[in-house]
Write a protein that holds these residues in place. Structure first.
Motif, PDB file in Angstrom:
ATOM      1  N   ASP A 258      53.581 133.652 105.961  1.00 27.63           N
ATOM      2  CA  ASP A 258      52.835 132.640 105.211  1.00 27.63           C
ATOM      3  C   ASP A 258      51.497 133.178 104.720  1.00 27.63           C
ATOM      4  O   ASP A 258      51.028 132.823 103.622  1.00 27.63           O
ATOM      5  N   LEU A 259      50.867 134.054 105.496  1.00 30.24           N
ATOM      6  CA  LEU A 259      49.603 134.652 105.071  1.00 30.24           C
ATOM      7  C   LEU A 259      49.817 135.520 103.843  1.00 30.24           C
ATOM      8  O   LEU A 259      48.998 135.527 102.912  1.00 30.24           O
ATOM      9  N   PHE A 260      50.923 136.259 103.836  1.00 30.44           N
ATOM     10  CA  PHE A 260      51.241 137.097 102.685  1.00 30.44           C
ATOM     11  C   PHE A 260      51.519 136.236 101.454  1.00 30.44           C
ATOM     12  O   PHE A 260      51.000 136.498 100.366  1.00 30.44           O
ATOM     13  N   VAL A 261      52.331 135.192 101.634  1.00 36.18           N
ATOM     14  CA  VAL A 261      52.662 134.325 100.499  1.00 36.18           C
ATOM     15  C   VAL A 261      51.403 133.671  99.927  1.00 36.18           C
ATOM     16  O   VAL A 261      51.198 133.636  98.703  1.00 36.18           O
ATOM     17  N   ASP A 262      50.541 133.165 100.800  1.00 35.34           N
ATOM     18  CA  ASP A 262      49.317 132.520 100.318  1.00 35.34           C
ATOM     19  C   ASP A 262      48.427 133.510  99.564  1.00 35.34           C
ATOM     20  O   ASP A 262      47.808 133.158  98.540  1.00 35.34           O
ATOM     21  N   ALA A 263      48.352 134.746 100.044  1.00 33.43           N
ATOM     22  CA  ALA A 263      47.554 135.762  99.344  1.00 33.43           C
ATOM     23  C   ALA A 263      48.146 136.057  97.977  1.00 33.43           C
ATOM     24  O   ALA A 263      47.411 136.210  96.982  1.00 33.43           O
ATOM     25  N   MET A 264      49.471 136.117  97.895  1.00 34.50           N
ATOM     26  CA  MET A 264      50.116 136.396  96.611  1.00 34.50           C
ATOM     27  C   MET A 264      49.930 135.238  95.628  1.00 34.50           C
ATOM     28  O   MET A 264      49.694 135.452  94.431  1.00 34.50           O
ATOM     29  N   ILE A 265      50.023 134.015  96.128  1.00 33.25           N
ATOM     30  CA  ILE A 265      49.813 132.853  95.256  1.00 33.25           C
ATOM     31  C   ILE A 265      48.397 132.863  94.690  1.00 33.25           C
ATOM     32  O   ILE A 265      48.169 132.518  93.512  1.00 33.25           O
ATOM     33  N   ALA A 266      47.438 133.273  95.507  1.00 34.73           N
ATOM     34  CA  ALA A 266      46.046 133.310  95.047  1.00 34.73           C
ATOM     35  C   ALA A 266      45.788 134.452  94.089  1.00 34.73           C
ATOM     36  O   ALA A 266      44.981 134.322  93.145  1.00 34.73           O
ATOM     37  N   LEU A 267      46.448 135.600  94.277  1.00 32.55           N
ATOM     38  CA  LEU A 267      46.081 136.810  93.542  1.00 32.55           C
ATOM     39  C   LEU A 267      46.936 137.102  92.311  1.00 32.55           C
ATOM     40  O   LEU A 267      46.412 137.567  91.289  1.00 32.55           O
ATOM     41  N   LEU A 268      48.237 136.877  92.397  1.00 30.29           N
ATOM     42  CA  LEU A 268      49.105 137.332  91.312  1.00 30.29           C
ATOM     43  C   LEU A 268      48.788 136.717  89.949  1.00 30.29           C
ATOM     44  O   LEU A 268      48.952 137.399  88.926  1.00 30.29           O
ATOM     45  N   PRO A 269      48.323 135.470  89.860  1.00 28.74           N
ATOM     46  CA  PRO A 269      47.967 134.965  88.521  1.00 28.74           C
ATOM     47  C   PRO A 269      46.897 135.806  87.829  1.00 28.74           C
ATOM     48  O   PRO A 269      46.828 135.825  86.585  1.00 28.74           O
ATOM     49  N   HIS A 270      46.088 136.517  88.594  1.00 25.66           N
ATOM     50  CA  HIS A 270      45.031 137.342  88.015  1.00 25.66           C
ATOM     51  C   HIS A 270      45.487 138.779  87.748  1.00 25.66           C
ATOM     52  O   HIS A 270      44.762 139.541  87.088  1.00 25.66           O
TER      53      HIS A 270
ATOM     54  N   LEU B  27      57.549 127.709 102.299  1.00 26.55           N
ATOM     55  CA  LEU B  27      56.928 128.794 101.530  1.00 26.55           C
ATOM     56  C   LEU B  27      57.497 128.840 100.117  1.00 26.55           C
ATOM     57  O   LEU B  27      56.758 129.060  99.149  1.00 26.55           O
ATOM     58  N   ARG B  28      58.795 128.646 100.000  1.00 22.18           N
ATOM     59  CA  ARG B  28      59.405 128.629  98.669  1.00 22.18           C
ATOM     60  C   ARG B  28      58.835 127.477  97.826  1.00 22.18           C
ATOM     61  O   ARG B  28      58.629 127.632  96.609  1.00 22.18           O
ATOM     62  N   SER B  29      58.559 126.352  98.468  1.00 25.32           N
ATOM     63  CA  SER B  29      57.987 125.209  97.745  1.00 25.32           C
ATOM     64  C   SER B  29      56.587 125.537  97.227  1.00 25.32           C
ATOM     65  O   SER B  29      56.232 125.195  96.093  1.00 25.32           O
ATOM     66  N   ARG B  30      55.800 126.226  98.048  1.00 29.24           N
ATOM     67  CA  ARG B  30      54.458 126.634  97.612  1.00 29.24           C
ATOM     68  C   ARG B  30      54.541 127.579  96.421  1.00 29.24           C
ATOM     69  O   ARG B  30      53.760 127.483  95.466  1.00 29.24           O
ATOM     70  N   ILE B  31      55.464 128.521  96.494  1.00 31.57           N
ATOM     71  CA  ILE B  31      55.612 129.492  95.414  1.00 31.57           C
ATOM     72  C   ILE B  31      56.037 128.792  94.125  1.00 31.57           C
ATOM     73  O   ILE B  31      55.495 129.061  93.042  1.00 31.57           O
ATOM     74  N   ALA B  32      56.991 127.869  94.235  1.00 34.93           N
ATOM     75  CA  ALA B  32      57.454 127.141  93.048  1.00 34.93           C
ATOM     76  C   ALA B  32      56.348 126.275  92.463  1.00 34.93           C
ATOM     77  O   ALA B  32      56.181 126.189  91.232  1.00 34.93           O
ATOM     78  N   ALA B  33      55.559 125.642  93.327  1.00 32.14           N
ATOM     79  CA  ALA B  33      54.459 124.806  92.844  1.00 32.14           C
ATOM     80  C   ALA B  33      53.431 125.633  92.073  1.00 32.14           C
ATOM     81  O   ALA B  33      52.771 125.124  91.160  1.00 32.14           O
ATOM     82  N   ALA B  34      53.319 126.904  92.441  1.00 32.65           N
ATOM     83  CA  ALA B  34      52.388 127.798  91.736  1.00 32.65           C
ATOM     84  C   ALA B  34      53.018 128.423  90.499  1.00 32.65           C
ATOM     85  O   ALA B  34      52.344 129.145  89.753  1.00 32.65           O
ATOM     86  N   GLY B  35      54.295 128.162  90.277  1.00 35.29           N
ATOM     87  CA  GLY B  35      54.989 128.717  89.115  1.00 35.29           C
ATOM     88  C   GLY B  35      55.221 130.218  89.217  1.00 35.29           C
ATOM     89  O   GLY B  35      55.334 130.897  88.194  1.00 35.29           O
ATOM     90  N   LEU B  36      55.359 130.728  90.448  1.00 36.48           N
ATOM     91  CA  LEU B  36      55.475 132.181  90.656  1.00 36.48           C
ATOM     92  C   LEU B  36      56.831 132.589  91.224  1.00 36.48           C
ATOM     93  O   LEU B  36      56.979 133.697  91.750  1.00 36.48           O
ATOM     94  N   GLN B  37      57.822 131.714  91.081  1.00 34.20           N
ATOM     95  CA  GLN B  37      59.111 132.016  91.695  1.00 34.20           C
ATOM     96  C   GLN B  37      59.794 133.244  91.091  1.00 34.20           C
ATOM     97  O   GLN B  37      60.679 133.848  91.732  1.00 34.20           O
ATOM     98  N   ASP B  38      59.417 133.654  89.893  1.00 31.80           N
ATOM     99  CA  ASP B  38      59.984 134.863  89.298  1.00 31.80           C
ATOM    100  C   ASP B  38      59.267 136.130  89.751  1.00 31.80           C
ATOM    101  O   ASP B  38      59.781 137.240  89.554  1.00 31.80           O
ATOM    102  N   ARG B  39      58.086 135.960  90.373  1.00 36.48           N
ATOM    103  CA  ARG B  39      57.281 137.143  90.738  1.00 36.48           C
ATOM    104  C   ARG B  39      57.078 137.296  92.237  1.00 36.48           C
ATOM    105  O   ARG B  39      56.557 138.322  92.686  1.00 36.48           O
TER     106      ARG B  39
END
Length: 352
Positions: free
Chosen positions: A183-195, A218-230
């Motif tokens: 979850d720590l990794f996923v949260d970091a990716m959600i915060a960083l990958l858009p940039h 975790l999948r729900s968080r990723i989808a909510a961020a629109g990053l499911q392809d990345r």
């Protein structure tokens, strides 16, 4: 492949049927130790048929000395294996000396301490695990097979083979569960990958039924961020080694760990590493090869990762330094040789 008891010098028991890190260590080390001339065998379930082994009935013959040594060595890596060695030696009159390898990074329970005090030699897999031992010991850290884990060699080892968007890959490996810090990794990716649009992220590892809801969240968080392809869950891949080579940056975000080999495997693949200070991670990573952050600190993890995403050249330099570091300090052959030295020291100490 049964072994003749009269020739056996060292027995490495494996009293756990399911695959574990301890089992993997035994499987990797024994062929190297035998190649050095040591007649070592296994006993117990869960081991490949290619390894030499003795049957349970052979234990009745341990009262006799081996052909070329004054005694045999019983190398335990679990409490039940230590206990078995003690029983064989003291109750059955077996000519054994006992070695124990400890990877635990916590204060041992009274019974475990009692067992450890009856060992003839104790090995700690890291300085941290050694700090919990109240007996003399030698630190021998695990190594990695640098012939199996190596830098990219062909097109299948390149980022393009991942099928993911972008130019660079950041990833982590291990079972999907809170203790591994997924979850720590996923949260970091959600915060960083858009940039950092040139980067994608993957997680390799199995999710057991117990943690299915954890992955779903975790999948729900990723989808909510629109990053499911990345940001992708790959599950348990047939071979993790190409994924290490496809990564530009590897992250080991565990909250707790026994030893933890994955950063060594990544560095041997010429991949930069960022890790928590769980397990032995802090003892394997240098400032030149990556960064270490406090275990469980998601913000520190994010801050450590970002400079590497911002500057892929920083990753490449750290990856090259990591490769040299592992080859110099953590080859599997070094671990095997150091353990053999412990055995030879005991053999040289006299008969039992």
């Amino acid at each position: 492949m049964p072994s003749s008891l009269t020739e056996i010098e060292v027995i490495a028991p494996n009293f756990k049927r399911k695959l574990s890190g301890v089992t993997s260590t035994i499987v990797q080390l024994i062929p190297l130790q035998r190649a050095k001339g040591l007649n070592i065998t296994t006993i117990g379930p869960g081991l490949p048929p290619s390894l030499p082994r003795i049957g349970w009935s052979s234990l009745l013959g341990l009262w006799s000395r081996p052909k070329h040594r004054p005694f045999r060595i019983w190398h335990a890596r679990r409490n039940n294996e230590m206990l078995a060695g003690i029983v064989l030696r003291w109750l059955c009159g077996s000519r054994l000396k006992l070695v124990f390898t400890s990877a635990a990074q916590r204060d041992h329970k009274p019974f475990t301490k009692w067992l450890i005090r009856r060992m003839d030699a104790v090995i700690a897999t890291s300085g941290r695990s050694g700090s919990f031992l109240k007996v003399p010991h030698r630190v021998i850290m695990h190594g990695v097979d640098t012939s199996l884990f190596h830098p990219p060699a062909n097109a299948d080892d390149r980022f393009e083979a991942s099928g993911l968007p972008g130019k660079y890959l950041v990833g982590c490996a291990g079972r999907i569960r809170p203790s591994k810090g997924t979850d720590l990794f996923v949260d970091a990716m959600i915060a960083l990958l858009p940039h950092y649009p040139d980067w994608s992220a993957v997680m390799t590892g199995r999710t057991t039924a117990e943690f299915a809801n954890f992955e779903a969240e975790l999948r729900s968080r990723i989808a909510a961020a629109g990053l499911q392809d990345r940001i992708k869950f790959l599950g348990e891949v047939p071979d993790v080694r190409p994924w290490y080579r496809r990564m530009t940056l590897y992250v080991a975000p565990s909250r707790n760990e026994g030893f933890g080999l994955t950063p060594l495997e990544a560095m041997a693949s010429q991949t930069a590493v960022i890790a928590s200070d769980a397990g032995a991670y802090a003892e394997m990573i240098t400032p030149e090869t990556g960064r270490v952050v406090p275990a469980g600190d998601g913000e520190a993890l994010r801050q450590a990762i970002e400079p590497y995403l911002a500057d892929p050249a920083k990753c490449l330099a750290a990856g090259q330094a990591g490769l040299a570091h592992v080859r110099a300090n953590f080859p599997l052959e070094k671990e095997a040789a150091q353990i053999l030295d412990v055995y030879e020291t005991l053999f040289a100490g006299g008969s039992r």
